[in-house]
Structure formats: structure tokens, C-alpha cells
Scaffold this motif. Sequence first.
Motif, short mmCIF file in Angstrom:
data_model
loop_
_atom_site.label_atom_id
_atom_site.label_comp_id
_atom_site.label_asym_id
_atom_site.label_seq_id
_atom_site.Cartn_x
_atom_site.Cartn_y
_atom_site.Cartn_z
N MET A 1 0.83 -1.17 0.00
CA MET A 1 0.00 0.00 0.00
C MET A 1 0.88 1.25 0.00
O MET A 1 1.73 1.40 0.86
N ALA A 2 0.65 2.12 -0.96
CA ALA A 2 1.43 3.33 -1.09
C ALA A 2 0.80 4.46 -0.27
O ALA A 2 -0.36 4.80 -0.47
N HIS A 3 1.56 5.03 0.65
CA HIS A 3 1.11 6.14 1.46
C HIS A 3 1.75 7.41 0.92
O HIS A 3 2.97 7.49 0.80
N GLU A 4 0.93 8.41 0.62
CA GLU A 4 1.43 9.67 0.08
C GLU A 4 1.00 10.83 0.99
O GLU A 4 -0.19 11.07 1.18
N PHE A 5 1.98 11.51 1.52
CA PHE A 5 1.77 12.64 2.40
C PHE A 5 1.98 13.92 1.59
O PHE A 5 2.91 14.01 0.80
N ARG A 6 1.09 14.91 1.77
CA ARG A 6 1.22 16.18 1.06
C ARG A 6 0.91 17.35 1.98
O ARG A 6 0.01 17.26 2.81
N ASN A 7 1.63 18.45 1.76
CA ASN A 7 1.30 19.72 2.38
C ASN A 7 0.63 20.54 1.28
O ASN A 7 1.28 21.03 0.37
N GLU A 8 -0.67 20.67 1.34
CA GLU A 8 -1.43 21.42 0.33
C GLU A 8 -1.57 22.86 0.82
O GLU A 8 -2.57 23.24 1.42
N ASP B 1 -6.33 7.06 -2.62
CA ASP B 1 -7.55 7.50 -1.93
C ASP B 1 -7.19 8.41 -0.77
O ASP B 1 -6.35 8.05 0.07
N LEU B 2 -7.83 9.58 -0.70
CA LEU B 2 -7.63 10.47 0.43
C LEU B 2 -8.22 9.81 1.67
O LEU B 2 -9.39 9.44 1.69
N VAL B 3 -7.40 9.64 2.71
CA VAL B 3 -7.88 8.97 3.92
C VAL B 3 -7.90 9.87 5.15
O VAL B 3 -8.70 9.65 6.05
N SER B 4 -7.03 10.89 5.19
CA SER B 4 -6.97 11.73 6.38
C SER B 4 -6.51 13.13 6.01
O SER B 4 -5.70 13.31 5.10
N VAL B 5 -7.04 14.12 6.78
CA VAL B 5 -6.73 15.53 6.55
C VAL B 5 -6.42 16.19 7.89
O VAL B 5 -7.10 15.93 8.90
N LEU C 1 -3.12 12.78 3.74
CA LEU C 1 -2.55 11.46 3.58
C LEU C 1 -3.46 10.68 2.65
O LEU C 1 -4.67 10.57 2.91
N SER C 2 -2.90 10.19 1.57
CA SER C 2 -3.62 9.32 0.64
C SER C 2 -2.98 7.95 0.68
O SER C 2 -1.76 7.82 0.80
N VAL C 3 -3.81 6.92 0.58
CA VAL C 3 -3.34 5.54 0.54
C VAL C 3 -3.85 4.93 -0.76
O VAL C 3 -5.06 4.92 -1.01
N ASP C 4 -2.92 4.48 -1.57
CA ASP C 4 -3.26 3.91 -2.88
C ASP C 4 -4.16 4.86 -3.68
O ASP C 4 -5.10 4.43 -4.34
#
Length: 94
Positions: free
Chosen positions: A1-8, A21-25, A16-19
Motif C-alpha cells: 500500500m502506497a502512502h502519500e503525504f502532502r502539504n497542500e 484514496d484520500l484517507v486523512s486531513v 494522507l492518501s493511501v493507494d
Amino acid sequence: MAHEFRNETDQNRYTLSVDGDLVSVLDYSVNGDAIAFPHTYTVPKHRGHGYGGELVTAAIDDVEQTSTMRIVPMCWFVGQWFDEHPEKAALLSR
């Protein structure tokens, strides 16, 4: 599972998106030399997997590594994170 963290920065939030999909803000606001975290949200179907904690950890690491700002934990979840990580207390606003 790919976890992608971003500062928007255009939306004042960390995500935080996983695969894909946005999962947490984690919302934030900057005031001078302080950054406040007023709200953390995890999509209900993704709760219970530690994504909120993962996002808060990544956001705090980002603030620590890229700025001299102090953190104001307005959200109970962020406050609890600091209770569980006393080694990071120096990052808190006084």
C-alpha cells in the motif's frame, strides 16, 4: 500500500492518501511564527488503521524540518499526540 503525504499550502492542510484514496486531513493556520492545528479528520471507512496518527506525525516532522514555527495543538487529537510524544514538547508554542 502506497502512502502519500502532502502539504497542500493552497488549502492550508496536510493530507494522507493511501493507494490514491484520500484517507486523512489535518487543517492548519499560520499566524506569525506559530502554526495551529485546529482539526484532524479521517474518512470513516479508513478509521482504526492509524492513519490520523501517521498524518500528524508527518505534519509535525515537516514543520520541525522545514521551519522554525511553534505548534499550537487546538485539536484534541494533536494534543493527545503530544501527550504520547513528550520528546517533541519543545515544538509547542508557549
